[in-house]
Design an enzyme around this catalytic site. Sequence first.
Site, mmCIF file in Angstrom:
data_model
loop_
_atom_site.group_PDB
_atom_site.id
_atom_site.type_symbol
_atom_site.label_atom_id
_atom_site.label_comp_id
_atom_site.label_asym_id
_atom_site.label_seq_id
_atom_site.Cartn_x
_atom_site.Cartn_y
_atom_site.Cartn_z
ATOM 1 N N CYS A 51 23.064 86.863 70.332
ATOM 2 C CA CYS A 51 23.056 85.717 70.776
ATOM 3 C C CYS A 51 22.413 85.805 71.905
ATOM 4 O O CYS A 51 22.916 85.265 72.343
ATOM 5 C CB CYS A 51 23.070 84.836 69.842
ATOM 6 S SG CYS A 51 22.550 83.254 70.293
ATOM 7 N N CYS A 55 26.076 79.472 75.306
ATOM 8 C CA CYS A 55 26.875 78.802 74.005
ATOM 9 C C CYS A 55 28.512 79.113 74.813
ATOM 10 O O CYS A 55 29.234 80.140 74.288
ATOM 11 C CB CYS A 55 26.506 78.500 73.198
ATOM 12 S SG CYS A 55 25.755 78.166 72.389
ATOM 13 N N CYS A 58 31.453 80.682 72.311
ATOM 14 C CA CYS A 58 30.674 81.259 70.903
ATOM 15 C C CYS A 58 30.891 83.231 71.486
ATOM 16 O O CYS A 58 30.157 83.383 72.327
ATOM 17 C CB CYS A 58 29.452 81.157 70.547
ATOM 18 S SG CYS A 58 28.354 81.921 68.879
ATOM 19 N N CYS A 95 27.174 78.364 52.399
ATOM 20 C CA CYS A 95 26.035 78.080 53.931
ATOM 21 C C CYS A 95 26.424 80.053 55.044
ATOM 22 O O CYS A 95 27.720 80.441 54.727
ATOM 23 C CB CYS A 95 27.490 77.765 54.600
ATOM 24 S SG CYS A 95 26.780 76.716 55.998
ATOM 25 N N CYS A 126 23.604 75.563 52.160
ATOM 26 C CA CYS A 126 23.684 75.372 53.178
ATOM 27 C C CYS A 126 23.384 76.357 54.140
ATOM 28 O O CYS A 126 23.578 77.503 54.206
ATOM 29 C CB CYS A 126 24.910 74.183 54.199
ATOM 30 S SG CYS A 126 24.958 74.544 55.304
ATOM 31 N N CYS A 186 24.747 68.220 58.124
ATOM 32 C CA CYS A 186 25.625 68.513 58.858
ATOM 33 C C CYS A 186 25.794 68.611 59.930
ATOM 34 O O CYS A 186 25.201 69.758 60.507
ATOM 35 C CB CYS A 186 26.080 69.905 58.176
ATOM 36 S SG CYS A 186 27.562 70.767 58.135
ATOM 37 N N ARG A 262 35.208 66.863 57.773
ATOM 38 C CA ARG A 262 35.141 69.403 57.381
ATOM 39 C C ARG A 262 36.290 69.168 58.682
ATOM 40 O O ARG A 262 36.098 69.351 59.523
ATOM 41 C CB ARG A 262 34.352 70.126 57.265
ATOM 42 C CG ARG A 262 34.466 71.104 56.834
ATOM 43 C CD ARG A 262 33.869 72.319 56.708
ATOM 44 N NE ARG A 262 32.470 71.934 55.664
ATOM 45 C CZ ARG A 262 31.110 71.808 55.923
ATOM 46 N NH1 ARG A 262 30.994 72.496 57.096
ATOM 47 N NH2 ARG A 262 30.744 71.062 54.514
HETATM 48 N N1 SAM Z 1 23.522 80.098 66.299
HETATM 49 C C1 SAM Z 1 23.316 78.338 65.368
HETATM 50 C C2 SAM Z 1 23.356 77.508 66.572
HETATM 51 O O1 SAM Z 1 24.367 77.658 67.409
HETATM 52 O O2 SAM Z 1 22.768 76.623 65.753
HETATM 53 C C3 SAM Z 1 24.252 78.955 64.138
HETATM 54 C C4 SAM Z 1 25.599 79.345 64.408
HETATM 55 S S1 SAM Z 1 26.434 78.761 65.957
HETATM 56 C C5 SAM Z 1 28.341 80.085 65.515
HETATM 57 C C6 SAM Z 1 27.724 77.574 64.607
HETATM 58 C C7 SAM Z 1 28.545 76.130 65.407
HETATM 59 O O3 SAM Z 1 29.962 77.258 65.091
HETATM 60 C C8 SAM Z 1 27.802 76.186 66.201
HETATM 61 O O4 SAM Z 1 27.420 74.597 66.954
HETATM 62 C C9 SAM Z 1 29.711 76.092 66.887
HETATM 63 O O5 SAM Z 1 29.808 74.277 67.129
HETATM 64 C C10 SAM Z 1 30.702 76.349 65.635
HETATM 65 N N2 SAM Z 1 31.910 77.496 66.706
HETATM 66 C C11 SAM Z 1 31.387 78.541 67.011
HETATM 67 N N3 SAM Z 1 31.865 79.348 67.863
HETATM 68 C C12 SAM Z 1 33.267 78.499 67.710
HETATM 69 C C13 SAM Z 1 34.730 79.054 68.062
HETATM 70 N N4 SAM Z 1 35.027 79.911 69.083
HETATM 71 N N5 SAM Z 1 35.303 77.721 67.848
HETATM 72 C C14 SAM Z 1 34.999 77.078 67.237
HETATM 73 N N6 SAM Z 1 33.466 75.971 66.662
HETATM 74 C C15 SAM Z 1 32.683 77.510 67.004
HETATM 75 FE FE1 SF4 Z 2 24.141 82.302 69.508
HETATM 76 FE FE2 SF4 Z 2 26.641 81.516 69.564
HETATM 77 FE FE3 SF4 Z 2 25.198 79.451 71.129
HETATM 78 FE FE4 SF4 Z 2 25.050 79.488 67.977
HETATM 79 S S1 SF4 Z 2 26.755 79.284 69.149
HETATM 80 S S2 SF4 Z 2 23.217 79.812 69.712
HETATM 81 S S3 SF4 Z 2 25.706 81.688 67.924
HETATM 82 S S4 SF4 Z 2 25.441 81.360 71.346
#
Ligand code: SAM
Ligand code: SF4
Length: 328
Positions: A51, A55, A58, A95, A126, A186, A262
Site C-alpha cells: 500500500c 499509516c 500498518c 468483510c 462489508c 462501520c 466491536r
Molecule cells: N486500506 C484501507 C484503509 O486504510 O481504509 C482498508 C484496510 S485498513 C488495514 C483498515 C483498518 O485496519 C485501519 O483503518 C486500521 O484502523 C486497522 N489496522 C491496521 N493495522 C492495524 C494494527 N496494526 N492494529 C490495529 N488496527 C489496525
Molecule cells: Fe494502506 Fe494500511 Fe493505511 Fe489501509 S491502513 S491505507 S492498508 S497503509
Amino acid sequence: MRYDWTVDEIEALFELPFNDLMWSAQQAHRKHFDANEVQLSTLLSIKTGGCPEDCKYCPQSSRYNTDVESELLMKKDDVMKAAKIAKEKGASRFCRGAAWREPKGRAFDLVCDMIVEIKAMDMEACATLGMLNADQAARLKAVGLDYYNHNLDTDPEYYKQIISTRSYDERLDTLKHVRANGMSVCCGGIVGMGETRRHRAGLVAQLAHMEPHPESVPVNMLVKVEGTPVADDEQFAATLDNFEFIRTIAIARITMPSSHVRLSAGREVMSEEMQSLCFLAGANSIFYGEKLLTTGNQDAENDQALFHKLGLKPMQINTPSSRRMVDA
Ligand code: SAM
Ligand code: SF4
Ligand code: DTB
C-alpha cells in the site's frame, strides 16, 4: 439520542470509578440490545500489502519493512470459498479488506462482482477499500454492499503523528459518501498508539458527533507489528493498560448506545476474562475467524467455547437486534 458530546464530557466519563462506568454502559447496552447477543464478522484480505499510504501502525504499507509481502487481488472463486466457510462457521457478515489508498479500474469492477455473489449467499457484505468518491459509493450500494468500513483511527490532533498521506477531512468525505448512498457505516479507531486519554476522548467525540452514529464502531487495540513505526519507535511505545481499553469500549457504548461496538483487533492476546469484561462494558460484535487481515485472531473454536461459558449467542441477520434500533 445525543450527537453533541464534548471532549470534556467524554473525558469525565473516563474519570468515573470503574464500577460506575460499567453500570452506565450496561444500562445503555440493555436499553438497545439483547446483552447476550454478539454479532460475528469474518475478515478476508483480498489484496494484501504494497500500500502506498504511510499509516504508521500498518504492516501493509510499502514504506515499512515488515514480513507482509505484496500480493495480487485474490481470485473471485477463492474469495467465495472463504465466504462459504465463514458462513458455515456462523459469521453473519463477510468483510473484505484491500490495501489500497482508493479502489481503481478493473480491480474495483472485480470487487463489485464479488459483492453480488456474497449477497446471493444470504450474508451481510462489508468492504474496506480505502477512500471512495461519490460515484464509487453509489456503485457499491447498487451491487448490494451493506456496510463500508473506513476508520477515523485516532483523534484529529494526534492523527498528524500517525498518517500524512491522507487528511482527516478526506476520511470524513468518504464516510459522507457512504452515508449519502444509503449504506451502513462501520467506523472506529485504534487505541494504544501512544495517544493520551484526551486523544481517546477526542476520537470517541468525533465518532459520536456523526448523525446518525456509525452502525458499527470497531475499537481496535493496536497490534504491534515489527517494522512499523508505532511498534518500533520510542515515541509511540507506551502500552495501553487493559482497563483503559475496557473503559474506551464502555464509553463508546454510552455515547453511541444503539451502535454495534466491536471488540476488534488485539483480541488474539486477550484472556477470556479480559474479553468478558469488554462484553460487560457493552461490546457486542467481534471479528470471528483465525485471521484479521495479516495478523492472527482467536480461533473460532476458542470463541465458541467462550460463548458457551458466558451464555452468549451469535446475532442473526435480519432480526431487530441486528439492525439499528430506532433512535430514542
Ligand atoms: N486500506 C484501507 C484503509 O486504510 O481504509 C482498508 C484496510 S485498513 C488495514 C483498515 C483498518 O485496519 C485501519 O483503518 C486500521 O484502523 C486497522 N489496522 C491496521 N493495522 C492495524 C494494527 N496494526 N492494529 C490495529 N488496527 C489496525
Ligand atoms: Fe494502506 Fe494500511 Fe493505511 Fe489501509 S491502513 S491505507 S492498508 S497503509
Ligand atoms: C477494523 O477496524 N479493524 C480491521 C478491519 N477494520 C478491517 C482490521 C484490523 C487489522 C489488524 C492488522 C492486520 O491484521 O493487518
